[in-house]
Design a protein around this motif. Structure first.
Motif, PDB file in Angstrom:
ATOM      1  N   ALA A  10       0.817  -1.206   0.000  1.00  7.58           N
ATOM      2  CA  ALA A  10       0.000   0.000   0.000  1.00  7.58           C
ATOM      3  C   ALA A  10       0.853   1.259   0.000  1.00  7.58           C
ATOM      4  N   TYR A  11       2.114   1.133   0.442  1.00  3.60           N
ATOM      5  CA  TYR A  11       3.002   2.294   0.505  1.00  3.60           C
ATOM      6  C   TYR A  11       4.041   2.304  -0.607  1.00  3.60           C
ATOM      7  N   VAL A  12       4.387   1.113  -1.126  1.00  2.00           N
ATOM      8  CA  VAL A  12       5.443   1.039  -2.133  1.00  2.00           C
ATOM      9  C   VAL A  12       5.111  -0.093  -3.102  1.00  2.00           C
ATOM     10  N   ASN A 171       5.881  -0.641  12.367  1.00  6.92           N
ATOM     11  CA  ASN A 171       4.641  -0.419  11.621  1.00  6.92           C
ATOM     12  C   ASN A 171       4.935  -0.626  10.142  1.00  6.92           C
ATOM     13  N   ALA A 172       3.880  -0.787   9.360  1.00  9.40           N
ATOM     14  CA  ALA A 172       4.057  -1.044   7.931  1.00  9.40           C
ATOM     15  C   ALA A 172       4.673   0.163   7.216  1.00  9.40           C
ATOM     16  N   ARG A 173       4.286   1.371   7.609  1.00 12.98           N
ATOM     17  CA  ARG A 173       4.780   2.584   6.938  1.00 12.98           C
ATOM     18  C   ARG A 173       6.292   2.696   7.064  1.00 12.98           C
ATOM     19  N   THR A 259      -0.345   0.163  11.018  1.00  7.74           N
ATOM     20  CA  THR A 259       0.001   0.613   9.663  1.00  7.74           C
ATOM     21  C   THR A 259       0.799   1.903   9.673  1.00  7.74           C
ATOM     22  N   MET A 260       0.458   2.859  10.562  1.00  6.80           N
ATOM     23  CA  MET A 260       1.088   4.181  10.547  1.00  6.80           C
ATOM     24  C   MET A 260       2.111   4.377  11.661  1.00  6.80           C
ATOM     25  N   GLY A 261       1.995   3.605  12.736  1.00  4.46           N
ATOM     26  CA  GLY A 261       2.990   3.694  13.801  1.00  4.46           C
ATOM     27  C   GLY A 261       2.627   4.595  14.959  1.00  4.46           C
ATOM     28  N   GLN A 262       1.466   5.248  14.943  1.00  9.08           N
ATOM     29  CA  GLN A 262       1.099   6.160  16.022  1.00  9.08           C
ATOM     30  C   GLN A 262       0.040   5.512  16.917  1.00  9.08           C
TER      31      GLN A 262
END
Length: 784
Positions: A10-12, A171-173, A259-262
């Motif tokens: 989803a990011y790359v 996280n995924a990001r 997914t985002m890390g927060q």
């Protein structure tokens, strides 16, 4: 931590196989413990349409099905489920398929009827732990399609162990950013979501009193939500990532954290009283945690509170009363940056681990605090309704970890790694978020705010090594400056040569064990953050550690143990603290086992005394053992201090029986401890040829008071006999008939010898006379 492959994509735009991606992650410093392949686990399971269903002629609970799986001929399958009917679509495992539970599908006969496959439930597909019947697929499921593809099962799930310094990659990001930079692929970062707010929703009033520990805190109300279960796709995603779905609101926050890390938290706004405060806890303040524990907080713990008390242990866990439930209508959403050291200290003190705390204590991206808040708001309102209010923001996220720069020489990094660093490597680090510029040999690096672990040139060396690949670094022994050879200490080696087994025990012990052998004088060094209560203070004696080792061995059917340890003890002092080198012994149990030539013998005081004397003798030293009943932890009448010359250098004796029982040892235990820093220098051994002239051996018997020390008696004999004396020892003890009460008869044997002449009767008589006079004068001991 588990990350599905689709999340990275989803990011790359990754095109490599999961195996290649796993190798890339390992090369970049992220340990991949395993790669799960959920879709491959159900390969061969296809969507089947039930054309007909009729009872089995010979079994009441079985049905005969005809199914269309997109082939020329329908499949005949015998099925034991009852929740399906004609026209339903179900998963069909074809012949040759291996299911996740290990079952391999074969053609066979069941009660005389041929079965060419198996209809599957969620359990057989590995999607659930139990199921009441077949998995009924939606009516629009394409007949013949692979079920893994239709259900959007993950192509791969990476099971990762992220190192503590890389909180940005939990996280995924973060992982996708590393992979994109490494491969030179575009990275699609999270964009700020559009959120429609209403002035009718009152913004929370927040006060941050602990700004150092909480530099950024955002809060927002969302009113009118309807808390239901999260969508099936989100629940499946969370399960793939190893998290259990809870409810719609919590699942959204967990999904965005992964997914985002927060990490974020949601409070039931109707359970809040008054304004919200981020502050330090009062000593003893109560806290009812979401995991069911009731804690008494310590002063200094970072908490989120309202007028009624603590709402959350900041960055770790919320309270049970303020948690979101199915009845929640209005929520307050929290997104923040907490100081990693504070979260780590608090989390460890309560042994309370949460997914949020693991990320906060490693450091999150401060610039994602607001982005994640908006993303969560938009997703909650879209899935569960509700109206969002304005955000109350405290602190400046852009100021957190901003402007951190590292300067060093390229040649220094190349020297450290042993390879040349091409300028193209800088481009990879730039894609990872670093601001890099070179000027001749100088390297100037601006660290991105999410990289809390980069602060010194050595950190940059590690980054370049990650990008280049650790396998590219040559294995060359670095040049070492010549140094004077260090003489090896023989302390422990000589003790082991005496028949003792060397052990190494922890320097941390419990405060209760400390008190067994050391008085409570305020000189203990207590650990600020102990691993457990059993390791809360630095040891001031090595004996508790030896007793624990002895118990461990005796509990495993060892008949006896003889242990020795060289280490340090620690105590407070005017200089801060002292470290003292000690050598400690312990013997207990059988010293000799039953043999054909004799019976078993248990250890006694003299076994250990002889070992210590032999150890001193190797160093050219002799010790005196002076009875001392005041040694804490040792049994009166069987304890002594050890003197070398006039200095007290150690202690020896039998461990008090009650203390030994505390360690589950019922046999007598004997211990000794030598302060190595107090020992005089060892005397080198000198060669002396065997004397050519014979020696003279004489025996004298005296009547002593019972309280006389044998060491003192022999010391007086040595002083009185003069230089001709080569040996003196007590060879006989008698206290029977003819000896008055309170007295004891001791026989003393001494040997005189001169290497240059034969001794005369006069030499022997002079020594005897001097010894008799000394015994009479010092001990009032007449010759018998």
């Amino acid at each position: 931590m588990k990350i599905p492959f689709s999340w990275l994509k989803a990011y790359v735009p990754l095109t490599s196989t999961p195996e290649q991606i796993a190798a890339d992650l390992v090369r970049l410093g992220h340990e991949v413990e395993g790669v799960e392949l959920p879709r491959a686990g159900v390969k061969g399971v296809r969507v089947g349409l039930i054309l007909s269903k009729r009872p089995h002629p010979d079994a009441d609970k079985l049905s005969l099905l005809q199914l269309d799986i997109g082939e020329a001929e329908p499949l005949a399958i015998v099925c034991g489920a009852s929740n399906m009917g004609e026209g339903d679509k179900v998963p069909v495992a074809t012949i040759g398929t291996s299911l996740p539970n290990g079952l391999k599908i074969k053609k066979g006969k069941i009660r005389g009827e041929t079965s060419c496959g198996m209809c599957c439930s969620e359990t057989e597909l590995g999607l659930a732990e139990d199921a009441s019947g077949l998995l009924i697929l939606p009516a629009d499921a394409p007949v013949g399609m692979e079920v893994g593809e239709f259900l959007a099962l993950e192509e791969a799930v990476f099971d990762l162990s992220i190192t503590p310094n890389r909180g940005d990659c939990m996280n995924a990001r973060g992982l996708a950013r590393d992979l994109a930079a490494d491969a030179g692929l575009p990275f699609t970062d999270v964009v700020q979501a559009d959120v429609v707010t209403s002035a009718d929703v009152v913004a929370p009033v927040v006060a941050v009193a602990a700004g150092e520990d909480c530099p950024v805190y955002l809060a927002r109300r969302i009113d009118g939500v309807k808390v239901t279960d999260s969508p099936a796709w989100m629940q499946a995603a969370l399960l793939m990532a190893g998290m259990r779905p809870v409810n719609g609101i919590v699942d959204v926050l967990n999904y965005l954290m992964l997914t985002m890390g927060q990490p974020m938290h949601a409070f039931d706004a109707d359970c809040l009283a008054g304004d919200v405060s981020v502050r330090t806890a009062n000593d003893g303040e109560p806290f009812a945690a979401l995991d069911g524990r009731n804690l008494s907080l310590r002063a200094g713990d970072l908490v989120v509170s309202d007028a009624n008390g603590v709402l959350a242990l900041a960055g770790i866990m919320g309270s049970l009363p303020s948690g979101v439930t199915d009845q929640t209508v209005n929520i307050m959403l929290e997104s923040a940056f907490f100081r990693p050291a504070r979260i780590s200290e608090t989390r460890r003190s309560y042994a309370m681990v949460s997914e949020a705390s693991m990320r906060f204590e490693r450091g999150v991206d401060p610039l994602m605090v607001a982005v994640a808040m908006n993303q969560a708001t938009a997703m909650i309102c879209d899935l569960y309704g509700g109206v969002a209010g304005a955000v109350t923001a405290c602190g400046d996220a852009a100021a957190v970890n901003a402007g951190v720069e590292v300067h060093c020489r390229i040649s220094r990094i190349e020297s450290r790694l042993g390879i040349t660093i091409p300028p193209a490597t800088d481009e990879v680090l730039a894609r990872m978020g670093f601001g890099i510029s070179r000027q001749d040999d100088q390297l100037h690096v601006v660290v991105p705010p999410f990289r809390h672990d980069i602060s010194i040139p050595e950190d940059l060396s590690e980054e370049y090594a990650r990008v280049i690949g650790f396998d590219a670094i040559p294995a060359i022994l670095p040049p070492l400056a010549a140094t004077m050879p260090v003489q090896k200490s023989r302390f422990i080696h000589d003790a082991v040569a005496g028949g003792f087994l060397q052990v190494v025990s922890y320097a941390f012990i419990s405060a209760d064990e400390q008190r067994l052998f050391v008085a409570d004088d305020g000189m203990d060094i207590a650990l600020a953050n102990p691993i457990s209560d059993a390791m809360s203070v630095m040891r001031r004696s090595a004996w508790p550690g030896l007793l624990n080792v002895a118990r461990h061995n005796l509990n495993r059917q060892q008949p006896g143990v003889a242990l020795v340890e060289q280490g340090r003890t620690y105590a407070r002092s005017d200089r801060g603290h002292d470290e003292n080198s000690v050598l400690a012994w312990l013997v207990t149990g059988e010293m000799e086992q039953d043999e054909w030539y004799g019976t078993a013998r248990s250890a006694d005081f003299f076994d250990l005394k002889g070992a210590v004397e032999a150890w001193l003798s190797v160093r050219g030293l002799s010790g005196r053992f002076v009875a001392d009943d005041a040694i804490q932890g040792l049994q009166a009448g069987q304890s002594a201090k050890i003197l070398v010359g006039r200095s007290e250098v150690g202690r020896i004796g039998r461990v008090d029986a009650d203390i030994a029982a505390r360690f589950d040892i019922d046999a007598p235990v004997f211990v000794a401890e030598m302060a190595l820093d107090l020992l005089p220098a060892a005397k080198p051994a000198k060669f002396a040829p065997l004397p050519e002239f014979p020696g003279v051996e004489r025996d004298l018997v005296f009547l002593f008071e019972r309280g006389c020390s044998s060491d003192a008696i022999l010391d007086a004999v040595r002083s009185a006999a003069g230089k001709l004396l080569t040996e003196a020892r007590i060879f006989d003890l008698y206290d029977g008939k003819g000896v008055p009460d309170g007295k004891v008869s001791l026989g003393i044997r001494f040997v005189l010898q001169d290497g240059s002449r034969t001794l005369t009767q006069e030499d022997s008589d002079a020594a005897s006379t001097a010894i008799i006079a000394a015994m009479q004068k010092r001990f009032d001991a007449p010759l018998r």
